[in-house]
Scaffold this motif. Structure first.
Motif: not given
Length: 111
Positions: A81-82, A96-97, A92-93, A14, A103-106, A10
């Motif tokens: 992450c996605f 997320f960053s 997408d990255a 990020k 981001g999806d999982c942060g 992750k």
């Protein structure tokens, strides 16, 4: 151990997009050299460089520098992450960053 690897992956997801864009301009893929430099300069663990290659390089470039399984590593990043979307791209990255949206999982800052 799994928690540590998830955190490291992750962190790569990020920290690398902003560095890559600032250093090399926006691109859907980057060279292994650019990704390696980004890992070094952002304080990410080089133990997970193959994940970074799978995230930001195309498959042919990945295969030039890694003996790992591109599809498996790419899918691991996608799952983490996605939301499992293995078709994720650089846009997408960047989302997320936190460069462009969330981001999806942060959670939490200061990684």
């Amino acid at each position: 151990m799994k928690i540590g690897s998830n955190r490291a992956i992750k962190k790569i997801a990020k920290r690398l997009p902003p560095f890559l864009v600032t250093s090399y301009g926006y691109s859907e893929t980057y060279t292994p050299g650019q990704v390696g430099t980004a890992v070094e300069n952002t304080g990410c663990s080089s133990d997970y460089i193959d994940h970074a290659y799978a995230m930001f390089c195309d498959k042919a470039s990945f295969n030039e520098v890694s003996s790992g399984n591109y599809e498996a590593l790419h899918q691991e990043v996608a799952d983490l992450c996605f939301s499992g979307n293995a078709s994720f791209g650089f846009s997408d990255a960047t989302a997320f960053s936190g460069d462009v949206g969330a981001g999806d999982c942060g959670g939490g800052g200061g990684d």
